[in-house]
Design a protein around this motif. Sequence first.
Motif, short mmCIF file in Angstrom:
data_model
loop_
_atom_site.label_atom_id
_atom_site.label_comp_id
_atom_site.label_asym_id
_atom_site.label_seq_id
_atom_site.Cartn_x
_atom_site.Cartn_y
_atom_site.Cartn_z
N PHE A 107 6.31 -10.53 -19.76
CA PHE A 107 4.89 -10.69 -19.47
C PHE A 107 4.45 -12.10 -19.85
N LEU A 108 3.46 -12.61 -19.13
CA LEU A 108 2.83 -13.89 -19.46
C LEU A 108 1.36 -13.61 -19.71
N SER A 109 0.86 -14.01 -20.88
CA SER A 109 -0.54 -13.74 -21.20
C SER A 109 -1.06 -14.75 -22.22
N ASP A 110 -2.37 -14.78 -22.37
CA ASP A 110 -3.03 -15.64 -23.33
C ASP A 110 -3.31 -14.86 -24.62
N ILE A 111 -3.52 -15.59 -25.71
CA ILE A 111 -3.93 -15.01 -26.99
C ILE A 111 -5.34 -15.51 -27.29
N HIS A 112 -6.22 -14.60 -27.72
CA HIS A 112 -7.56 -14.97 -28.16
C HIS A 112 -7.80 -14.34 -29.54
N CYS A 113 -7.86 -15.18 -30.55
CA CYS A 113 -8.05 -14.71 -31.92
C CYS A 113 -9.53 -14.78 -32.29
N VAL A 114 -10.02 -13.79 -33.02
CA VAL A 114 -11.42 -13.75 -33.41
C VAL A 114 -11.79 -14.92 -34.33
N THR A 115 -10.79 -15.56 -34.95
CA THR A 115 -11.07 -16.74 -35.78
C THR A 115 -11.26 -18.01 -34.95
N THR A 116 -11.44 -17.85 -33.65
CA THR A 116 -11.91 -18.84 -32.67
C THR A 116 -10.83 -19.67 -31.99
N TRP A 117 -9.54 -19.38 -32.19
CA TRP A 117 -8.54 -20.13 -31.45
C TRP A 117 -7.96 -19.27 -30.33
#
Length: 238
Positions: A110-120
């Motif tokens: 799979f290819l996907s993005d990461i979105h962390c709640v610490t803003t990165w």
Amino acid sequence: MTGDRDRPGTGRHEEAPDDAVRTDGAVRDKLVAAKERWARDGRALTGTTADPARDRLPPGQRLVEDWPVLDLGVQPRVTTGNWSLTVDGLVENPLRWSWDDFQAQPQERFLSDIHCVTTWSRYDNTWQGVSARHLLSVVRPKPEARFVLFHAYDGYTTNVALEDFAADDVLLATSWEGQPISRDHGGPVRVVVPKLYFWKSAKWVKRIELLAEDRKGYWEVRGYHNHADPWTEERYSD
């Protein structure tokens, strides 16, 4: 954001780490307190929303090229030799897989993005592992199953709706960028739920429990949003 010690006074059960897997480190209480304060203060909220079909970067996020390590200071000594996965609760076919059992399942990339709640956020992460859809096809959720609770080897828990876990881009990942996922990033197996903030993607997963009623996890009882959609800024509870 990972790790689990249930908040004193909530009446919730505190789950201890797995007896067969030793842990290193201790929970950094000041870090937990700081992130609880972020929730109370609404840190990083912009008050805007975005459309994931048009806007790849959610509101309030910044792009990074590395993969920051975030935990509470506790890391279990889990390896491919002592790891196992239990799936139970409201399923027709409960299972317990060893590492060899897991590797015998269809492996997908799979290819996907990461979105962390610490803003990165980090774009274009290549994962390999067993898809959630395959896992669900094996265990066969009962009709009354509506929620999923992930349990990790460090005692951490986090919850998602079954429909979010059943999405076609969700997997139990064993590799990242062509290499085994390192221990500090949740290896040998971690959950990846790319459409939600990354605290929902539990590290060191050992048990997946299907439930009729929702049950909040570690960060959810500490002021963080129960659903966690990055594009509508579901960072914190109301």
